[in-house]
Design a protein around this motif. Structure first.
Motif, PDB file in Angstrom:
ATOM      1  N   LEU A  54       0.814  -1.215   0.000  1.00 22.66           N
ATOM      2  CA  LEU A  54       0.000   0.000   0.000  1.00 22.66           C
ATOM      3  C   LEU A  54       0.849   1.267   0.000  1.00 22.66           C
ATOM      4  CD1 LEU A  54      -2.816  -1.145   2.424  1.00 22.66           C
ATOM      5  CD2 LEU A  54      -2.918  -0.957  -0.078  1.00 22.66           C
ATOM      6  N   ARG A  55       2.050   1.183   0.522  1.00 26.36           N
ATOM      7  CA  ARG A  55       2.949   2.347   0.524  1.00 26.36           C
ATOM      8  C   ARG A  55       3.682   2.524  -0.800  1.00 26.36           C
ATOM      9  NH1 ARG A  55       4.251   0.381   5.758  1.00 26.36           N
ATOM     10  NH2 ARG A  55       6.141  -0.523   4.896  1.00 26.36           N
ATOM     11  N   SER A  56       3.591   1.557  -1.684  1.00 29.38           N
ATOM     12  CA  SER A  56       4.350   1.616  -2.938  1.00 29.38           C
ATOM     13  C   SER A  56       3.753   2.615  -3.929  1.00 29.38           C
ATOM     14  CB  SER A  56       4.406   0.238  -3.595  1.00 29.38           C
ATOM     15  OG  SER A  56       3.163  -0.080  -4.183  1.00 29.38           O
ATOM     16  N   ALA A  57       4.612   3.194  -4.723  1.00 29.55           N
ATOM     17  CA  ALA A  57       4.173   4.094  -5.789  1.00 29.55           C
ATOM     18  C   ALA A  57       3.315   3.347  -6.807  1.00 29.55           C
ATOM     19  CB  ALA A  57       5.382   4.734  -6.476  1.00 29.55           C
ATOM     20  N   GLU A  58       3.663   2.099  -7.065  1.00 26.96           N
ATOM     21  CA  GLU A  58       2.900   1.288  -8.024  1.00 26.96           C
ATOM     22  C   GLU A  58       1.434   1.180  -7.602  1.00 26.96           C
ATOM     23  OE1 GLU A  58       2.104  -1.212 -11.339  1.00 26.96           O
ATOM     24  OE2 GLU A  58       3.774   0.125 -10.930  1.00 26.96           O
ATOM     25  N   ALA A  59       1.183   0.839  -6.333  1.00 29.89           N
ATOM     26  CA  ALA A  59      -0.190   0.690  -5.845  1.00 29.89           C
ATOM     27  C   ALA A  59      -0.901   2.038  -5.747  1.00 29.89           C
ATOM     28  CB  ALA A  59      -0.195  -0.010  -4.498  1.00 29.89           C
ATOM     29  N   ARG A  60      -0.168   3.086  -5.457  1.00 31.38           N
ATOM     30  CA  ARG A  60      -0.779   4.419  -5.367  1.00 31.38           C
ATOM     31  C   ARG A  60      -1.220   4.906  -6.745  1.00 31.38           C
ATOM     32  NH1 ARG A  60      -1.443   8.230  -1.877  1.00 31.38           N
ATOM     33  NH2 ARG A  60      -0.218   7.227  -0.270  1.00 31.38           N
ATOM     34  N   GLU A  61      -0.444   4.623  -7.762  1.00 34.62           N
ATOM     35  CA  GLU A  61      -0.715   5.156  -9.100  1.00 34.62           C
ATOM     36  C   GLU A  61      -1.539   4.235  -9.986  1.00 34.62           C
ATOM     37  OE1 GLU A  61       3.165   6.096 -10.593  1.00 34.62           O
ATOM     38  OE2 GLU A  61       3.622   7.330  -8.842  1.00 34.62           O
ATOM     39  N   HIS A  62      -1.555   2.917  -9.681  1.00 33.59           N
ATOM     40  CA  HIS A  62      -2.250   1.936 -10.520  1.00 33.59           C
ATOM     41  C   HIS A  62      -2.951   0.932  -9.623  1.00 33.59           C
ATOM     42  CE1 HIS A  62       0.183   3.429 -13.822  1.00 33.59           C
ATOM     43  NE2 HIS A  62       1.219   3.322 -13.017  1.00 33.59           N
ATOM     44  N   PHE A  63      -4.098   0.436 -10.079  1.00 36.70           N
ATOM     45  CA  PHE A  63      -4.747  -0.623  -9.314  1.00 36.70           C
ATOM     46  C   PHE A  63      -3.926  -1.896  -9.439  1.00 36.70           C
ATOM     47  CE2 PHE A  63      -7.713  -4.281  -9.172  1.00 36.70           C
ATOM     48  CZ  PHE A  63      -7.958  -4.230  -7.810  1.00 36.70           C
ATOM     49  N   VAL A  64      -3.621  -2.489  -8.296  1.00 38.19           N
ATOM     50  CA  VAL A  64      -2.851  -3.720  -8.246  1.00 38.19           C
ATOM     51  C   VAL A  64      -3.700  -4.763  -7.521  1.00 38.19           C
ATOM     52  CG1 VAL A  64      -0.737  -4.797  -7.402  1.00 38.19           C
ATOM     53  CG2 VAL A  64      -0.694  -2.426  -8.183  1.00 38.19           C
ATOM     54  N   LEU A  65      -3.889  -5.910  -8.151  1.00 40.86           N
ATOM     55  CA  LEU A  65      -4.644  -6.990  -7.528  1.00 40.86           C
ATOM     56  C   LEU A  65      -3.916  -7.506  -6.295  1.00 40.86           C
ATOM     57  CD1 LEU A  65      -5.644  -9.011 -10.699  1.00 40.86           C
ATOM     58  CD2 LEU A  65      -7.201  -7.759  -9.187  1.00 40.86           C
ATOM     59  N   PRO A  66      -4.655  -7.913  -5.275  1.00 38.95           N
ATOM     60  CA  PRO A  66      -3.990  -8.441  -4.078  1.00 38.95           C
ATOM     61  C   PRO A  66      -3.092  -9.628  -4.389  1.00 38.95           C
ATOM     62  CG  PRO A  66      -6.315  -8.106  -3.667  1.00 38.95           C
ATOM     63  CD  PRO A  66      -6.091  -7.860  -5.122  1.00 38.95           C
ATOM     64  N   SER A  67      -3.484 -10.471  -5.307  1.00 36.63           N
ATOM     65  CA  SER A  67      -2.686 -11.657  -5.628  1.00 36.63           C
ATOM     66  C   SER A  67      -1.371 -11.312  -6.317  1.00 36.63           C
ATOM     67  CB  SER A  67      -3.480 -12.614  -6.513  1.00 36.63           C
ATOM     68  OG  SER A  67      -3.796 -11.989  -7.739  1.00 36.63           O
ATOM     69  N   ALA A  68      -1.228 -10.062  -6.753  1.00 37.17           N
ATOM     70  CA  ALA A  68       0.011  -9.642  -7.411  1.00 37.17           C
ATOM     71  C   ALA A  68       1.133  -9.437  -6.407  1.00 37.17           C
ATOM     72  CB  ALA A  68      -0.210  -8.357  -8.200  1.00 37.17           C
ATOM     73  N   TRP A  69       0.798  -9.361  -5.109  1.00 40.10           N
ATOM     74  CA  TRP A  69       1.800  -9.048  -4.091  1.00 40.10           C
ATOM     75  C   TRP A  69       2.299 -10.305  -3.418  1.00 40.10           C
ATOM     76  CZ3 TRP A  69       4.005  -4.452  -3.735  1.00 40.10           C
ATOM     77  CH2 TRP A  69       3.392  -3.427  -4.430  1.00 40.10           C
TER      78      TRP A  69
ATOM     79  N   GLY B 187       5.400 -10.667  -1.045  1.00 39.19           N
ATOM     80  CA  GLY B 187       6.495  -9.961  -0.405  1.00 39.19           C
ATOM     81  C   GLY B 187       6.233  -8.472  -0.478  1.00 39.19           C
ATOM     82  N   SER B 188       7.181  -7.726  -1.026  1.00 41.01           N
ATOM     83  CA  SER B 188       7.036  -6.268  -1.013  1.00 41.01           C
ATOM     84  C   SER B 188       6.968  -5.644  -2.413  1.00 41.01           C
ATOM     85  CB  SER B 188       8.195  -5.650  -0.245  1.00 41.01           C
ATOM     86  OG  SER B 188       9.411  -5.970  -0.877  1.00 41.01           O
ATOM     87  N   ALA B 189       6.818  -6.447  -3.440  1.00 44.96           N
ATOM     88  CA  ALA B 189       6.749  -5.883  -4.789  1.00 44.96           C
ATOM     89  C   ALA B 189       5.715  -6.652  -5.616  1.00 44.96           C
ATOM     90  CB  ALA B 189       8.107  -5.962  -5.471  1.00 44.96           C
ATOM     91  N   PRO B 190       5.065  -5.972  -6.554  1.00 43.74           N
ATOM     92  CA  PRO B 190       4.073  -6.663  -7.379  1.00 43.74           C
ATOM     93  C   PRO B 190       4.757  -7.637  -8.340  1.00 43.74           C
ATOM     94  CG  PRO B 190       4.409  -4.468  -8.222  1.00 43.74           C
ATOM     95  CD  PRO B 190       5.218  -4.582  -6.945  1.00 43.74           C
ATOM     96  N   ALA B 191       4.010  -8.663  -8.697  1.00 45.13           N
ATOM     97  CA  ALA B 191       4.525  -9.596  -9.700  1.00 45.13           C
ATOM     98  C   ALA B 191       4.667  -8.863 -11.028  1.00 45.13           C
ATOM     99  CB  ALA B 191       3.562 -10.773  -9.847  1.00 45.13           C
ATOM    100  N   ALA B 192       5.686  -9.183 -11.766  1.00 44.51           N
ATOM    101  CA  ALA B 192       5.930  -8.537 -13.048  1.00 44.51           C
ATOM    102  C   ALA B 192       4.862  -8.949 -14.054  1.00 44.51           C
ATOM    103  CB  ALA B 192       7.313  -8.922 -13.576  1.00 44.51           C
ATOM    104  N   VAL B 193       4.453  -7.991 -14.860  1.00 44.37           N
ATOM    105  CA  VAL B 193       3.499  -8.271 -15.926  1.00 44.37           C
ATOM    106  C   VAL B 193       4.287  -8.441 -17.219  1.00 44.37           C
ATOM    107  CG1 VAL B 193       1.527  -7.386 -17.207  1.00 44.37           C
ATOM    108  CG2 VAL B 193       1.733  -6.934 -14.756  1.00 44.37           C
ATOM    109  N   PRO B 194       4.134  -9.591 -17.883  1.00 42.45           N
ATOM    110  CA  PRO B 194       4.934  -9.815 -19.118  1.00 42.45           C
ATOM    111  C   PRO B 194       4.564  -8.849 -20.215  1.00 42.45           C
ATOM    112  CG  PRO B 194       3.547 -11.742 -18.604  1.00 42.45           C
ATOM    113  CD  PRO B 194       3.290 -10.705 -17.559  1.00 42.45           C
TER     114      PRO B 194
END
Length: 146
Positions: free
Chosen positions: A122-137, A139-146
């Motif tokens: 929730l503190r990440s810039a990625e989550a602040r700027e883009h919707f990120v699915l919970p399953s994408a997390w 650890g502390s970083a979203p899963a990479a999108v190919p």
């Protein structure tokens, strides 16, 4: 697409017209008011339109009061989707009944969102700027999108 809406007698947030016109006291726009507005949106519009309208108005609101960085995309989508799901499960429920049946949506610390996202996410810039699915997390970083 617009749906019928019965404005609850004990609403804690502004009406959608007031919200979209930014004609309400931002000092009273707390977490419960945010949930109330999300509830009004999902009762009036389909989910996609509810998210877009809420998102756009929140962004205009934060910009208008000089804190555009306060807007959080993932938190906004998360709550609108969760409110929509809960509303679908109990259609026609008044605001008071919705609030009473969904107290977990109003608890702040720890809030329901922490069941789905770690603080680092929730503190990440990625989550602040883009919707990120919970399953994408993981650890502390979203899963990479190919």
């Amino acid at each position: 697409m617009s749906k019928a809406l019965n404005q609850p007698a004990t609403a804690v947030g502004p009406s959608l017209d007031e919200f979209e016109a930014l004609e309400f006291d931002v000092e009273t726009f707390d977490h419960s008011a945010h949930v109330d507005v999300a509830w009004q949106y999902v009762r009036r519009y389909d989910l996609v339109e509810a998210i877009v309208r809420y998102r756009d108005t929140l962004k205009r609101l934060t910009a208008s009061i000089g804190i555009p960085g306060k807007y959080h995309e993932t938190i906004t989508w998360f709550f609108v989707i969760l409110v929509a799901e809960r509303t679908r499960l109990a259609p026609g429920q008044s605001w008071d009944a919705f609030h009473a049946a969904n107290t977990d949506l109003f608890s702040r610390q720890p809030g329901i969102i922490h069941r789905y996202y770690p603080d680092a996410a929730l503190r990440s810039a990625e989550a602040r700027e883009h919707f990120v699915l919970p399953s994408a997390w993981h650890g502390s970083a979203p899963a990479a999108v190919p």
